[in-house]
Design a protein around this motif. Structure first.
Motif: not given
Ligand code: NAP
Length: 282
Positions: A5-10, A27-34
Motif C-alpha cells: 500500500x502507498x500513501x502520498x504526502x504521508x 496485511x502488507x507493506x505500507x509505504x509512507x512517501x514524502x
C-alpha cells in the motif's frame, strides 16, 4: 507475493493518519512517501515509536522523475501495487498575496495534474482487487461550481480525462484573465481542483470496469474538517478521525459492490455528487 500500500504526502496531516491506520490494519507493506526525505524519515521514526513498521520512499508528486523512480522501485521490489491513496493536496491561505491566476495554476497543477501523473505511472502496476482512494473534499462537491452550464459539462457521464483536463486548464486561463467568476467557476481554485479530483475518480472507475484486471475500485473521499496545517488547525477532527473514511475505502473487501466509483463523505456515506445534499456542511 507480499501486498503493498502507498500513501502520498504521508509525512504529516491526514496522510500521516492514513499511514498510521494502514500500519495498524493492513496485511502488507505500507509505504509512507514524502517529497522531503528528512521529514519523511522523521515521520517514520514517530510511527516506529508506536511499534508500527511503515516503509519509506521519496515521492514528490510534482516531479515526474521522482514519480518514475518510485514506479520503477515498486515494479522491481513488489511487481505490483494493491492500495494507492492519493492524499497530497495544497491550499492557499485566504490572506495569500500571490495573484489569483498563479494560485489557480499551482493548485490545479498539484491537486489535479500531479495526482493524475501519479495514477498514470502507478495504475499499470495495480493488481486485481486493488483499491485507489483519491482525497477530494467537501469543496470537491459539484455544487461548489456556481455555473450551471459548467456543472453540466463536469457531470457528463461521457466525460473523458482529456476533456476534464481541458476544463481544468480553461479555469486556469480564466483565472489568469480574471473572468473566472463571470464564467461560472466561482472564486476558489481549491474547489475547482477538488471537483476535478472527484470527476476524475468517476472516469477512472469507468475505465477500471472495462479493465481485464478483476475488481479494481477507486473512490473519492471527503475526509472531514481536520486539525492540520492546511486548515491552520481549525478543523475539529483529529488526523486519526480524518483518516477513518480513507482507510475504510483503502481496505474495501474483495468483490465489494459498493462503494465503487463514488463520492464518499467522512461518515462513510455515499453522497450524490451532482444533486447533494451532503450529510453535513463540512
Ligand atoms: P496538509 O496538512 O497541508 O499536508 C499535506 C501533505 O501533502 C504534507 O505531507 C505535504 O508535505 C504533502 N505534499 C504537498 N505537496 C507535495 C508534493 N508535491 N509531493 C509530495 N507531498 C506533498 O494537508 P491535510 O489537511 O493533511 O490534507 C490532506 C488531503 O486531504 C489533501 O488532499 C486535502 O486537500 C484533503 N482535505 C483536507 C481537509 C482538512 O480539513 N484538513 C478537508 C478536506 C480535504 P510537506 O510536509 O513536504 O509540505
Amino acid at each position: 507475493m507480499k501486498k503493498v500500500a502507498v500513501v502520498t504526502g504521508g509525512n504529516r496531516g491526514i496522510g500521516f493518519g492514513i499511514v498510521k491506520g494502514l500500519c495498524q490494519k493492513y496485511d502488507g507493506a505500507v509505504y509512507l512517501t514524502a517529497r522531503d526525505v528528512g521529514r519523511g524519515q522523521a515521520a517514520v521514526a514517530e510511527l516506529q515509536k508506536l511499534g508500527l513498521k511503515p516503509n519509506f520512499h521519496q515521492l514528490d508528486v510534482d516531479d515526474q522523475t521522482s514519480i518514475d523512480k518510485f514506479r520503477d522501485y515498486l515494479k522491481e521490489k513488489y511487481v505490483g501495487l494493491d492500495v494507492l491513496v492519493n492524499n497530497v493536496g495544497i491550499a492557499y491561505k485566504h490572506d495569500a498575496t500571490e495573484p489569483f491566476g498563479e494560485q489557480a495554476e499551482n493548485t490545479i497543477k498539484t491537486n489535479y495534474f500531479s495526482l493524475l501523473n501519479v495514477c498514470h505511472a502507478l495504475f499499470p502496476l495495480l493488481r486485481p482487487h486493488a483499491r485507489v482512494v483519491n482525497l477530494s473534499s467537501s469543496m470537491g462537491h459539484l455544487l461548489k461550481i456556481p455555473g450551471e452550464e459548467l456543472r453540466g459539462r463536469l457531470a457528463d457521464p461521457n466525460l473523458t480525462e482529456e476533456t476534464l483536463g481541458a476544463l481544468m486548464l480553461e479555469f486556469v486561463e480564466a483565472a489568469k484573465r480574471g473572468d473566472h467568476t463571470k464564467l461560472g467557476w466561482g472564486n476558489s481554485a481549491y474547489a475547482v481542483s477538488k471537483v476535478g479530483v472527484s470527476a476524475l475518480s468517476f472516469i477512472q472507475q469507468r475505465a477500471f470496469d472495462k479493465d481485464p484486471r478483476e475488481d479494481l475500485v477507486v473512490n473519492a473521499v471527503h475526509p472531514g474538517y481536520v486539525d492540520t496545517e492546511m486548515t491552520s488547525h481549525k478543523g475539529p477532527l483529529t488526523i486519526e478521525q480524518g483518516a477513518e473514511a480513507p482507510v475504510y475505502l483503502a481496505l474495501l473487501p474483495p468483490g465489494v459492490k459498493s462503494p465503487r466509483g463514488e463520492y464518499v463523505w467522512c461518515n462513510k456515506e455515499i453522497t450524490d455528487w451532482v444533486k447533494g445534499p451532503t450529510p453535513s456542511e463540512y
